[in-house]
Scaffold this motif. Sequence first.
Motif, PDB file in Angstrom:
ATOM      1  N   SER A  71       0.819  -1.211   0.000  1.00 21.88           N
ATOM      2  CA  SER A  71       0.000   0.000   0.000  1.00 21.88           C
ATOM      3  C   SER A  71       0.848   1.255   0.000  1.00 21.88           C
ATOM      4  N   THR A  72       2.145   1.119   0.358  1.00 20.17           N
ATOM      5  CA  THR A  72       3.012   2.299   0.465  1.00 20.17           C
ATOM      6  C   THR A  72       4.054   2.395  -0.635  1.00 20.17           C
ATOM      7  N   GLY A  73       4.172   1.382  -1.487  1.00 21.99           N
ATOM      8  CA  GLY A  73       5.187   1.463  -2.528  1.00 21.99           C
ATOM      9  C   GLY A  73       5.418   0.159  -3.249  1.00 21.99           C
ATOM     10  N   VAL A  74       6.577   0.061  -3.910  1.00 22.20           N
ATOM     11  CA  VAL A  74       6.936  -1.075  -4.746  1.00 22.20           C
ATOM     12  C   VAL A  74       8.359  -1.493  -4.400  1.00 22.20           C
ATOM     13  N   THR A  75       8.587  -2.800  -4.278  1.00 24.04           N
ATOM     14  CA  THR A  75       9.914  -3.336  -3.969  1.00 24.04           C
ATOM     15  C   THR A  75      10.313  -4.353  -5.035  1.00 24.04           C
ATOM     16  N   TYR A  76      11.547  -4.214  -5.539  1.00 22.37           N
ATOM     17  CA  TYR A  76      12.108  -5.129  -6.519  1.00 22.37           C
ATOM     18  C   TYR A  76      13.144  -6.003  -5.809  1.00 22.37           C
ATOM     19  N   SER A  77      13.018  -7.320  -5.939  1.00 24.16           N
ATOM     20  CA  SER A  77      13.963  -8.252  -5.320  1.00 24.16           C
ATOM     21  C   SER A  77      14.606  -9.108  -6.397  1.00 24.16           C
ATOM     22  N   PHE A  78      15.925  -9.252  -6.337  1.00 24.09           N
ATOM     23  CA  PHE A  78      16.676 -10.027  -7.323  1.00 24.09           C
ATOM     24  C   PHE A  78      17.589 -11.027  -6.621  1.00 24.09           C
ATOM     25  N   LYS A  79      17.682 -12.227  -7.179  1.00 25.21           N
ATOM     26  CA  LYS A  79      18.621 -13.232  -6.678  1.00 25.21           C
ATOM     27  C   LYS A  79      19.266 -13.938  -7.864  1.00 25.21           C
ATOM     28  N   LYS A  80      20.553 -14.215  -7.732  1.00 25.78           N
ATOM     29  CA  LYS A  80      21.300 -14.836  -8.811  1.00 25.78           C
ATOM     30  C   LYS A  80      22.282 -15.836  -8.234  1.00 25.78           C
ATOM     31  N   ILE A  81      22.331 -17.013  -8.830  1.00 19.61           N
ATOM     32  CA  ILE A  81      23.269 -18.047  -8.403  1.00 19.61           C
ATOM     33  C   ILE A  81      24.687 -17.639  -8.787  1.00 19.61           C
ATOM     34  N   ILE A  82      25.627 -17.828  -7.866  1.00 15.18           N
ATOM     35  CA  ILE A  82      27.031 -17.534  -8.145  1.00 15.18           C
ATOM     36  C   ILE A  82      27.648 -18.729  -8.859  1.00 15.18           C
ATOM     37  N   LYS A  83      28.311 -18.467  -9.964  1.00 15.86           N
ATOM     38  CA  LYS A  83      28.938 -19.537 -10.729  1.00 15.86           C
ATOM     39  C   LYS A  83      30.014 -20.222  -9.902  1.00 15.86           C
ATOM     40  N   LYS A  84      30.116 -21.529 -10.120  1.00 20.98           N
ATOM     41  CA  LYS A  84      31.113 -22.308  -9.405  1.00 20.98           C
ATOM     42  C   LYS A  84      32.452 -22.291 -10.139  1.00 20.98           C
ATOM     43  N   GLU A  85      33.351 -23.185  -9.680  1.00 21.57           N
ATOM     44  CA  GLU A  85      34.717 -23.171 -10.172  1.00 21.57           C
ATOM     45  C   GLU A  85      34.829 -23.473 -11.661  1.00 21.57           C
ATOM     46  N   SER A  86      35.914 -23.007 -12.258  1.00 22.51           N
ATOM     47  CA  SER A  86      36.249 -23.387 -13.617  1.00 22.51           C
ATOM     48  C   SER A  86      36.721 -24.832 -13.612  1.00 22.51           C
ATOM     49  N   GLU A  87      36.878 -25.431 -14.800  1.00 20.41           N
ATOM     50  CA  GLU A  87      37.357 -26.801 -14.881  1.00 20.41           C
ATOM     51  C   GLU A  87      38.751 -26.947 -14.259  1.00 20.41           C
ATOM     52  N   GLN A  88      39.613 -25.924 -14.428  1.00 20.24           N
ATOM     53  CA  GLN A  88      40.957 -26.003 -13.847  1.00 20.24           C
ATOM     54  C   GLN A  88      40.878 -25.985 -12.325  1.00 20.24           C
TER      55      GLN A  88
END
Length: 620
Positions: A71-88
């Motif tokens: 009733s008082t506004g708008v909220t944007y929420s974002f989540k992103k998976i962190i990439k894991k290790e390279s093959e090396q």
Amino acid sequence: MKKTFSLCTIFLLSILSRTFAGDGAPNWSTNFSSSKVFIENQGQFQLPAGSGTSNVLYAIDNGASIIYFTSTGVTYSFKKIIKKESEQDLEKELLREKKELEKGDVEFWNEKEKEEKHIDFESDVVSMIWANANPNTTVVAEELTTEYYNYSVPVNGEYKNFNQIAAYKKITYKNLYPGIDVEYIFHAVEGIKYSFIIHPGADASMIQMKYSGNKKLLLQNNGDLKITTVFGDITDHAPQTFYASDESAIASSFTKNQNIISFALNNYDHSKEIIIDPWTINPAMPNSQKVWEIESDSAGNAYIYGGDWPNCKLQKYNLTGALQWTNTTAGYDSSSWIGTLATDLVGNSYVTIGSTAAIKKVSNTGVTQWNANGGLFDEYWSLAFNCDYTKLICGGTRLTGLIPTGNGRAFDINMTNGSVISSVVVAHSIPSFIIGDVNEIRSICSSPNGNFYFHTLDTIGALTTSLGINWRLLTSYSYAYSSPSYGFTPQPQHVIRATSNYIYTMNGQTIFRRDISTGAVLNQGAIPGGSFTDPLFVQGIAPNNNGIAIDSCGNVYVGSTNKICKYDATLNLLSSVTTAGTVYDVAIGKNGQVLICGNGYASSVSMSACPQSKKVNCVS
């Protein structure tokens, strides 16, 4: 023990096209898109911590990104998976793990198990409140959609269900400021439009959008507003302002005073109603864009399970491809790996979380009937009904030993509450470079002869209805632990089906016909466009495509990387249909239709299929 890194986010399917086949059955296709509805909040949505205390009224739920309306506004929420290790980096880690294993460091392995199940992610939140607005404003929803939404949300370790939630195409803040309303709808191309309706005599300068203090607000030369996030900018396109009566334009622009955004308008006739009309585009958030499984009921409805963390979704589409409802398992914790789906002939669905051995039952109206947790060291990867649909068997894993290894295990699931009635070990862990590969059941099916047939990483076998082992046989190929190659995590595969006469298995590249009594290969056929990958550092192969289904005439339907192929019972190739992408799962529909799903799509295609195999009396 987990040996790959990734997981279970989000998707919502929207109808792209519907054409009609000559036999009267509709072909339809769906593809991933953002959720273009405002879902009413009945308790399933909570604002992210630190973003305010107002109650959420509606939300646009796109999984990795959610827009909350209070009733008082708008909220944007974002989540992103962190990439894991390279093959090396992975190779170095494997060598380090081997040294720790040689030391017999049990504590190291227990911690490693927790670590490999855990998924790291980044998050960001942007909050906007209506400064000095009417505290008694009301939010009105309009244009009710025909589909509805169901949620299972974890609360204090247990799931709470919110069922048959309404969704709308438009919401309006009424009298937000004196004589000023604001409407939210979806833009025709992307993003959302918000339109301020300035009624005669109202003062547009009262509008003040106050953003959270740690966000940069950047006015561009083209008049756009950029709100920075760690994933990219939210873009508010320059406002278009005009008279409501004839749409003649009024020059306008955003203005900024520290963290408050308002509007500047050229002179206009205050006795007339005007519209200030910006539109917003969020930063693109990575979702899996994949539909993992597809099932059907006797009426030809399709049940689709897909997405990834933080929630996976089950959806029902009718025979013409119209969305009926969505059931969301929201708030998957960051150690949950995608599970599987099985749907009976009347449309009751059973859905699992693989890595934490959880299962729920969803009715054909999308309502969650119950949730149940399995054993602490168990995992649920594949489901199969017996031939008269009175028994549900789950293929999975049980981790054992001080240094955990995993044995393939079949679980007899109580269909009234999800508890385990009994279980049996069918295969032991496979020796490998670091530690025994978990030899879990990846795929399981039943036959009209009364038996169940399972496929682990390297073994196929037969179980009686009471989980007695009839026989087991090593396959000529071995799956890698991380297979299939298109998944985020070790996950279900759709690689075994049986008739009364034969068993069929596949490795991505080849389809095998096997003796029902022994599992011995009788003959095999190439899968056009099918393939598999040989992952680095681990043994076994990872199929690039999956899916086997059998109609009541014994015809066999197999998915490849670019088509769905139809064979007769002895694996003579009869026909094929080009698909929108790689096929992950196949089911028999109605009126000659075959249902398929895969990388970014689900479809119903006409292949003159015989009807589904119906409920029969099991022959022991």
